[in-house]
Design an enzyme around this catalytic site. Structure first.
Site, PDB file in Angstrom:
ATOM      1  N   ASP A   1       0.873  -1.176   0.000  1.00  0.00           N
ATOM      2  CA  ASP A   1       0.000   0.000   0.000  1.00  0.00           C
ATOM      3  C   ASP A   1       0.912   1.229   0.000  1.00  0.00           C
ATOM      4  O   ASP A   1       2.132   1.122  -0.182  1.00  0.00           O
ATOM      5  CB  ASP A   1      -1.005  -0.050   1.172  1.00  0.00           C
ATOM      6  CG  ASP A   1      -0.365   0.202   2.540  1.00  0.00           C
ATOM      7  OD1 ASP A   1       0.876   0.346   2.618  1.00  0.00           O
ATOM      8  OD2 ASP A   1      -1.121   0.247   3.539  1.00  0.00           O
ATOM      9  N   HIS A   2       0.320   2.407   0.208  1.00  0.00           N
ATOM     10  CA  HIS A   2       1.094   3.653   0.191  1.00  0.00           C
ATOM     11  C   HIS A   2       2.180   3.661   1.266  1.00  0.00           C
ATOM     12  O   HIS A   2       3.231   4.251   1.077  1.00  0.00           O
ATOM     13  CB  HIS A   2       0.156   4.854   0.377  1.00  0.00           C
ATOM     14  CG  HIS A   2      -0.762   4.704   1.550  1.00  0.00           C
ATOM     15  ND1 HIS A   2      -1.836   3.832   1.542  1.00  0.00           N
ATOM     16  CD2 HIS A   2      -0.752   5.275   2.783  1.00  0.00           C
ATOM     17  CE1 HIS A   2      -2.454   3.884   2.716  1.00  0.00           C
ATOM     18  NE2 HIS A   2      -1.811   4.751   3.492  1.00  0.00           N
TER      19      HIS A   2
ATOM     20  N   CYS B   1       3.108  -3.169   4.012  1.00  0.00           N
ATOM     21  CA  CYS B   1       2.274  -2.021   4.392  1.00  0.00           C
ATOM     22  C   CYS B   1       2.970  -1.346   5.566  1.00  0.00           C
ATOM     23  O   CYS B   1       4.143  -1.634   5.840  1.00  0.00           O
ATOM     24  CB  CYS B   1       0.838  -2.424   4.692  1.00  0.00           C
ATOM     25  SG  CYS B   1       0.580  -3.520   6.103  1.00  0.00           S
ATOM     26  N   GLY B   2       2.293  -0.448   6.253  1.00  0.00           N
ATOM     27  CA  GLY B   2       2.947   0.287   7.325  1.00  0.00           C
ATOM     28  C   GLY B   2       3.489  -0.632   8.399  1.00  0.00           C
ATOM     29  O   GLY B   2       4.651  -0.553   8.795  1.00  0.00           O
ATOM     30  N   THR B   3       2.631  -1.520   8.881  1.00  0.00           N
ATOM     31  CA  THR B   3       3.029  -2.468   9.928  1.00  0.00           C
ATOM     32  C   THR B   3       3.259  -3.879   9.402  1.00  0.00           C
ATOM     33  O   THR B   3       3.858  -4.704  10.098  1.00  0.00           O
ATOM     34  CB  THR B   3       1.922  -2.578  10.994  1.00  0.00           C
ATOM     35  OG1 THR B   3       0.722  -3.024  10.328  1.00  0.00           O
ATOM     36  CG2 THR B   3       1.672  -1.246  11.680  1.00  0.00           C
ATOM     37  N   GLY B   4       2.710  -4.192   8.241  1.00  0.00           N
ATOM     38  CA  GLY B   4       2.707  -5.572   7.724  1.00  0.00           C
ATOM     39  C   GLY B   4       1.551  -6.384   8.287  1.00  0.00           C
ATOM     40  O   GLY B   4       1.256  -7.480   7.807  1.00  0.00           O
ATOM     41  N   ILE B   5       0.878  -5.847   9.301  1.00  0.00           N
ATOM     42  CA  ILE B   5      -0.175  -6.618   9.983  1.00  0.00           C
ATOM     43  C   ILE B   5      -1.410  -6.787   9.097  1.00  0.00           C
ATOM     44  O   ILE B   5      -1.906  -7.908   8.904  1.00  0.00           O
ATOM     45  CB  ILE B   5      -0.559  -5.955  11.320  1.00  0.00           C
ATOM     46  CG1 ILE B   5       0.627  -5.955  12.288  1.00  0.00           C
ATOM     47  CG2 ILE B   5      -1.750  -6.683  11.958  1.00  0.00           C
ATOM     48  CD1 ILE B   5       0.423  -5.115  13.551  1.00  0.00           C
ATOM     49  N   GLY B   6      -1.891  -5.681   8.556  1.00  0.00           N
ATOM     50  CA  GLY B   6      -3.094  -5.767   7.720  1.00  0.00           C
ATOM     51  C   GLY B   6      -2.874  -6.662   6.518  1.00  0.00           C
ATOM     52  O   GLY B   6      -3.738  -7.489   6.171  1.00  0.00           O
ATOM     53  N   MET B   7      -1.721  -6.529   5.886  1.00  0.00           N
ATOM     54  CA  MET B   7      -1.408  -7.362   4.716  1.00  0.00           C
ATOM     55  C   MET B   7      -1.398  -8.841   5.103  1.00  0.00           C
ATOM     56  O   MET B   7      -1.926  -9.683   4.366  1.00  0.00           O
ATOM     57  CB  MET B   7      -0.046  -6.984   4.131  1.00  0.00           C
ATOM     58  CG  MET B   7      -0.032  -5.687   3.339  1.00  0.00           C
ATOM     59  SD  MET B   7      -0.984  -5.826   1.818  1.00  0.00           S
ATOM     60  CE  MET B   7      -0.310  -4.422   0.898  1.00  0.00           C
TER      61      MET B   7
ATOM     62  N   HIS C   1      10.004 -24.239   9.023  1.00  0.00           N
ATOM     63  CA  HIS C   1       8.936 -24.907   9.785  1.00  0.00           C
ATOM     64  C   HIS C   1       7.541 -24.717   9.199  1.00  0.00           C
ATOM     65  O   HIS C   1       6.717 -25.621   9.291  1.00  0.00           O
ATOM     66  CB  HIS C   1       8.916 -24.390  11.233  1.00  0.00           C
ATOM     67  CG  HIS C   1      10.153 -24.750  12.001  1.00  0.00           C
ATOM     68  ND1 HIS C   1      10.274 -24.517  13.346  1.00  0.00           N
ATOM     69  CD2 HIS C   1      11.324 -25.310  11.618  1.00  0.00           C
ATOM     70  CE1 HIS C   1      11.473 -24.929  13.764  1.00  0.00           C
ATOM     71  NE2 HIS C   1      12.133 -25.403  12.729  1.00  0.00           N
TER      72      HIS C   1
ATOM     73  N   ARG D   1       8.710 -33.550  10.454  1.00  0.00           N
ATOM     74  CA  ARG D   1       7.587 -33.433  11.395  1.00  0.00           C
ATOM     75  C   ARG D   1       6.669 -32.250  11.072  1.00  0.00           C
ATOM     76  O   ARG D   1       5.510 -32.216  11.522  1.00  0.00           O
ATOM     77  CB  ARG D   1       8.102 -33.310  12.826  1.00  0.00           C
ATOM     78  CG  ARG D   1       8.861 -32.019  13.112  1.00  0.00           C
ATOM     79  CD  ARG D   1       9.617 -32.089  14.421  1.00  0.00           C
ATOM     80  NE  ARG D   1      10.257 -30.825  14.760  1.00  0.00           N
ATOM     81  CZ  ARG D   1      11.402 -30.403  14.230  1.00  0.00           C
ATOM     82  NH1 ARG D   1      12.032 -31.132  13.320  1.00  0.00           N
ATOM     83  NH2 ARG D   1      11.935 -29.241  14.607  1.00  0.00           N
ATOM     84  N   HIS D   2       7.174 -31.295  10.308  1.00  0.00           N
ATOM     85  CA  HIS D   2       6.370 -30.100  10.022  1.00  0.00           C
ATOM     86  C   HIS D   2       5.290 -30.359   8.978  1.00  0.00           C
ATOM     87  O   HIS D   2       4.316 -29.604   8.894  1.00  0.00           O
ATOM     88  CB  HIS D   2       7.277 -28.956   9.572  1.00  0.00           C
ATOM     89  CG  HIS D   2       8.333 -28.633  10.587  1.00  0.00           C
ATOM     90  ND1 HIS D   2       8.035 -28.109  11.827  1.00  0.00           N
ATOM     91  CD2 HIS D   2       9.680 -28.817  10.563  1.00  0.00           C
ATOM     92  CE1 HIS D   2       9.155 -27.966  12.517  1.00  0.00           C
ATOM     93  NE2 HIS D   2      10.165 -28.390  11.783  1.00  0.00           N
TER      94      HIS D   2
HETATM   95  C1  RB5 Z   1      -2.160   2.544   6.416  1.00  0.00           C
HETATM   96  O1  RB5 Z   1      -2.170   3.776   7.057  1.00  0.00           O
HETATM   97  C2  RB5 Z   1      -1.866   1.435   7.404  1.00  0.00           C
HETATM   98  O2  RB5 Z   1      -3.008   1.174   8.157  1.00  0.00           O
HETATM   99  C3  RB5 Z   1      -1.400   0.197   6.682  1.00  0.00           C
HETATM  100  O3  RB5 Z   1      -0.250   0.493   5.950  1.00  0.00           O
HETATM  101  C4  RB5 Z   1      -1.040  -0.992   7.545  1.00  0.00           C
HETATM  102  O4  RB5 Z   1      -0.176  -0.652   8.560  1.00  0.00           O
HETATM  103  C5  RB5 Z   1      -2.172  -1.809   7.994  1.00  0.00           C
HETATM  104  O5  RB5 Z   1      -2.022  -2.838   8.667  1.00  0.00           O
END
Ligand code: RB5
Length: 152
Positions: free
Chosen positions: A8-9, A65-71, A98, A132-133
């Site tokens: 993303d951006h 993405c910013g955190t990688g979490i949403g992706m 693994h 095992r994995h």
């Molecule tokens: C965008 O502002 C931010 O929410 C996105 O890049 C990401 O961190 C979501 O998990």
């Protein structure tokens, strides 16, 4: 090995530098965007890359993405995807050994570009250990199938 990559951006600059690295390392790389800093929705890009990997049009995927979490959350909704959000080299190696992860998620606002490059290279160069994995991954697939609600 063919790599599908998108961001993303929040990850667009890191993506550009990783595409350069992937090409230097000799990987075939398809960049599915985004291509500028205009605000976009990360699930749209996660879905594209996850479908390319699940559909065998790419061998591996990389999402930023910013955190990688949403992706990582979005990519893991696609059947057959094992996406790991990674912020250190040890986990980059372990998640290939693994978990046989086929998509890597990175947080561009969390780690620097040099660490991101080391993580990416390690993740791409490490083979699944099997053994095992295999049975553990089969259990993950069973969970996926039990919860499959069919086509929307
Ligand atoms: C965008 O502002 C931010 O929410 C996105 O890049 C990401 O961190 C979501 O998990």
């Amino acid at each position: 090995m063919k790599i599908a990559i998108a961001s993303d951006h929040g990850g667009v600059q890191m993506k550009a530098e990783l595409v350069e690295l992937l090409e230097q390392l000799g990987y075939e790389c398809e960049d599915y965007g985004t291509y500028n800093c205009d605000s976009v929705d990360y699930p749209d890009y996660a879905e594209i890359v996850a479908n390319k990997v699940a559909g065998n049009e790419a061998d591996r995927g990389i999402l930023i993405c910013g955190t990688g979490i949403g992706m990582s959350i979005a990519a893991n909704k696609v059947n057959g995807i094992r996406c790991a959000l990674v912020s250190d080299v040890y986990s980059a190696q372990a998640t290939r050994l693994h978990n046989d992860t086929n998509v890597l998620a990175l947080g561009a606002r969390v780690i620097g570009i040099e660490l991101a490059k080391m993580i990416t290279q390690t993740w791409l160069e490490t083979d699944f250990e099997g053994d095992r994995h295999v049975a553990r991954l089969a259990k993950i697939t069973q969970i996926e199938q039990k919860n499959c609600k069919g086509e929307a």
